[in-house]
Design a protein around this motif. Structure first.
Motif, PDB file in Angstrom:
ATOM      1  N   ASP A 280       0.842  -1.207   0.000  1.00 31.31           N
ATOM      2  CA  ASP A 280       0.000   0.000   0.000  1.00 31.31           C
ATOM      3  C   ASP A 280       0.875   1.254   0.000  1.00 31.31           C
ATOM      4  O   ASP A 280       0.530   2.257  -0.604  1.00 31.31           O
ATOM      5  CB  ASP A 280      -0.903   0.013   1.252  1.00 31.31           C
ATOM      6  N   TYR A 281       2.005   1.201   0.722  1.00 35.74           N
ATOM      7  CA  TYR A 281       2.901   2.357   0.809  1.00 35.74           C
ATOM      8  C   TYR A 281       4.350   1.898   0.704  1.00 35.74           C
ATOM      9  O   TYR A 281       4.682   0.792   1.129  1.00 35.74           O
ATOM     10  CB  TYR A 281       2.759   3.086   2.164  1.00 35.74           C
TER      11      TYR A 281
ATOM     12  N   LYS B  68      -3.813  -3.883   8.680  1.00 32.09           N
ATOM     13  CA  LYS B  68      -4.372  -4.223   7.357  1.00 32.09           C
ATOM     14  C   LYS B  68      -3.533  -3.593   6.257  1.00 32.09           C
ATOM     15  O   LYS B  68      -3.575  -4.026   5.110  1.00 32.09           O
ATOM     16  CB  LYS B  68      -5.804  -3.698   7.238  1.00 32.09           C
ATOM     17  N   THR B  69      -2.795  -2.554   6.617  1.00 31.71           N
ATOM     18  CA  THR B  69      -2.021  -1.812   5.618  1.00 31.71           C
ATOM     19  C   THR B  69      -0.628  -2.410   5.512  1.00 31.71           C
ATOM     20  O   THR B  69      -0.014  -2.741   6.519  1.00 31.71           O
ATOM     21  CB  THR B  69      -1.912  -0.333   6.062  1.00 31.71           C
ATOM     22  N   SER B  70      -0.114  -2.526   4.278  1.00 33.48           N
ATOM     23  CA  SER B  70       1.243  -3.052   4.113  1.00 33.48           C
ATOM     24  C   SER B  70       2.191  -1.933   3.680  1.00 33.48           C
ATOM     25  O   SER B  70       1.814  -1.034   2.925  1.00 33.48           O
ATOM     26  CB  SER B  70       1.252  -4.182   3.090  1.00 33.48           C
TER      27      SER B  70
ATOM     28  N   THR C  13       1.072   1.027   9.643  1.00 29.17           N
ATOM     29  CA  THR C  13       0.704  -0.388   9.771  1.00 29.17           C
ATOM     30  C   THR C  13       0.010  -0.701  11.096  1.00 29.17           C
ATOM     31  O   THR C  13      -0.261  -1.865  11.388  1.00 29.17           O
ATOM     32  CB  THR C  13       1.945  -1.301   9.648  1.00 29.17           C
TER      33      THR C  13
END
Ligand SMILES: Cc1cc2nc3c(=O)[nH]c(=O)nc-3n(C[C@H](O)[C@H](O)[C@H](O)COP(=O)(O)OP(=O)(O)OC[C@H]3O[C@@H](n4cnc5c(N)ncnc54)[C@H](O)[C@@H]3O)c2cc1C
Length: 121
Positions: free
Chosen positions: A8-9, A30-32, A26
């Motif tokens: 994601d980032y 859920k965010t990678s 993070t």
């Protein structure tokens, strides 16, 4: 077939500032985030007995160096800078020294920043 990764980032530059950003991004699990290679297992980084010779022996492996721009307030003089070229940035290779402010200084900061900052939080 080679494996493909999707994030994601991507944080470019994972010094203390970038690492806090990566951690915050993070926190929801859920965010990678792709945030650079980890050097914690390298002996010169994990073993503090290397501290005194780190710069001499491991430059430029773990160090960047450059020349700053002329500073108006300092008679247009410019200065050399050195920082960490690895995950953790300067704080992976720095002297770990800190100066604790006096209570007078902490009160001054509180006066300047109001509710934005408190030494008791
Ligand atoms: C030798 C030394 C001793 C120090 N001693 C102390 C001390 O005792 N006490 C103290 O409080 N502070 C000390 N400092 C300062 C402290 O380490 C820094 O202020 C702090 O690390 C800055 O954090 P930062 O996240 O802003 O940047 P940095 O730590 O500089 O992190 C930037 C990151 O970005 C990466 N990067 C830069 N350009 C690129 C690019 N183009 N592409 C990809 N990645 C890139 C770098 O490799 C690095 O990982 C010292 C610093 C050094 C170098």
């Amino acid at each position: 077939m080679s494996q493909q990764w999707v994030f994601d980032y991507i944080v470019i530059g994972t010094g203390p500032a970038g690492a806090v950003m990566a951690k915050t991004l993070t926190d929801d699990k859920k965010t990678s985030v792709l945030a650079g290679e980890n050097h914690d297992k390298d002996r010169p980084i994990r073993d503090s007995t290397f501290a005194l010779e780190l710069e001499e022996r491991f430059f430029p492996q773990y160090f960047w160096q450059g020349e700053g721009v002329p500073q108006k307030g300092l008679d247009e003089r410019s200065f050399e800078w050195t920082t960490g070229r690895l995950a953790g940035g300067g704080s992976s290779i720095n002297g770990e020294q800190y100066v604790r402010p006096t209570s007078d200084v902490l009160r001054e900061w509180q006066k300047l920043l109001g509710d934005l900052w408190s030494s008791r939080r």
